[in-house]
Design an enzyme around this catalytic site. Structure first.
Site, PDB file in Angstrom:
ATOM      1  N   GLU A 173       0.845  -1.189   0.000  1.00  0.00           N
ATOM      2  CA  GLU A 173       0.000   0.000   0.000  1.00  0.00           C
ATOM      3  C   GLU A 173       0.885   1.244   0.000  1.00  0.00           C
ATOM      4  O   GLU A 173       1.317   1.695   1.079  1.00  0.00           O
ATOM      5  CB  GLU A 173      -0.878   0.015   1.248  1.00  0.00           C
ATOM      6  CG  GLU A 173      -1.846  -1.134   1.327  1.00  0.00           C
ATOM      7  CD  GLU A 173      -3.111  -0.736   2.081  1.00  0.00           C
ATOM      8  OE1 GLU A 173      -4.184  -0.856   1.503  1.00  0.00           O
ATOM      9  OE2 GLU A 173      -3.000  -0.261   3.223  1.00  0.00           O
ATOM     10  N   GLY A 179      -6.260   6.689  -0.157  1.00  0.00           N
ATOM     11  CA  GLY A 179      -7.285   7.709   0.044  1.00  0.00           C
ATOM     12  C   GLY A 179      -7.056   8.995  -0.730  1.00  0.00           C
ATOM     13  O   GLY A 179      -7.722   9.997  -0.482  1.00  0.00           O
TER      14      GLY A 179
HETATM   15  C1  PEP Z   1      -6.458   1.411   2.795  1.00  0.00           C
HETATM   16  O1  PEP Z   1      -6.541   2.259   3.660  1.00  0.00           O
HETATM   17  O2  PEP Z   1      -6.096   0.260   3.102  1.00  0.00           O
HETATM   18  C2  PEP Z   1      -6.770   1.786   1.421  1.00  0.00           C
HETATM   19  C3  PEP Z   1      -6.330   1.036   0.459  1.00  0.00           C
HETATM   20  O3  PEP Z   1      -7.515   2.930   1.265  1.00  0.00           O
HETATM   21  P1  PEP Z   1      -8.104   3.520  -0.109  1.00  0.00           P
HETATM   22  O4  PEP Z   1      -8.606   2.375  -0.940  1.00  0.00           O
HETATM   23  O5  PEP Z   1      -9.194   4.440   0.308  1.00  0.00           O
HETATM   24  O6  PEP Z   1      -6.977   4.227  -0.799  1.00  0.00           O
END
Ligand code: PEP
Length: 265
Positions: A173, A179
């Site tokens: 991530e 986000g």
């Molecule tokens: C997360 O917080 O694990 C995430 C992937 O958030 P988003 O999809 O909103 O970017």
């Protein structure tokens, strides 16, 4: 894709509701999800929700949705006010748990050592850990992405092996994509996923082939197909787009489309 199918890694689509939800929202979400006609039978679908909603979801969600928590204590019992142990999570129906999400690393100063301790607790209790790794915008600009990922991986790599690989998940991530609407391109995601798998392969090739690597960061119905079509991307960890059943299902639908494509290839 043929490669991925040959390795038998089942797609996982896991929602992360973060600090969202209410009884009314859950009732609506489950009703909407049931009303949609996409099958999720060929996927592992999970929802990681605030602790207090675990009992409601594990009682009311259909059995093919895995319910998970967003954190776990590094301790099993004792004087740790406010903490929730892996055994407690399991008792209220959790099957998996997010560990080391960047929001916990940032907002709660969670170190790699703490991530390791939580990972051990989850494994010991038979909860599936979903360990999150990822670099900040600044680290990417400084060409530190691989070094950061390697450091985060090294905290747990010796605990992974061929026997537990199908019960452990890693999620890449990139913090700059969470986000923000700034999704990593499919190539950027694949580059890091491939790096992670090669790091794991230094330790154990079988384990590296088995373990599922999810991508997370502004993943939605419109970009999921491209991301999931990458050979080392085995699904997604979904924040914002998991809050509405239709949006979440749109992502599951894209994973199904890839499975259909694989079968007809
Ligand atoms: C997360 O917080 O694990 C995430 C992937 O958030 P988003 O999809 O909103 O970017």
């Amino acid at each position: 894709m043929i490669q991925k199918a040959a390795m038998m890694r089942k797609f996982m689509i896991a929602g992360n509701w973060k600090l969202h939800g209410s009884h009314a929202m859950i009732r609506q979400w489950l009703a909407d999800f049931m009303a949609l006609d996409t099958s999720i039978d060929a996927l592992d679908v999970a929802l990681c929700v605030p602790y207090v909603y675990l009992p409601m979801l594990s009682t009311n969600a259909s059995k093919n949705i895995l319910i998970g928590a967003q954190d776990v204590s590094a301790h099993d019992t004792g004087a740790h006010t406010g903490e929730v142990s892996a055994a407690m999570l399991q008792e209220v129906g959790a099957r998996l748990v997010l560990i080391g999400h960047s929001e916990r690393r940032q907002d709660h100063a969670e170190s790699d050592e703490l991530v390791r301790a939580k990972f051990k607790q989850a494994l010991a209790q038979g909860l599936m850990p979903v360990v999150c790794v990822g670099e900040s915008q600044q680290q990417r600009e400084n060409n530190e992405t691989f070094a950061v990922i390697e450091r985060q991986l090294n905290a747990i790599i010796d605990l992974l092996n061929a026997a537990n690989a199908d019960q452990c998940i890693l999620a890449y991530e990139p913090i700059w994509a969470i986000g923000t609407g700034l999704t990593a391109s499919a190539e950027q995601a694949q580059e890091v996923h491939q790096f992670i798998r090669s790091q794991l392969a230094h330790k154990d090739v079988t384990m590296a082939r088995q373990i599922r690597l999810l991508y997370g960061g502004s993943c939605k119905g419109s970009n999921a197909y491209e991301l999931f079509s990458m050979p080392d991307v085995d699904g997604g960890l979904i924040g914002g787009a998991s809050l509405k059943a239709e949006d979440f299902m749109a992502i599951c639908h894209q994973a199904n489309k890839l499975l259909d494509k694989t079968q007809s290839d």
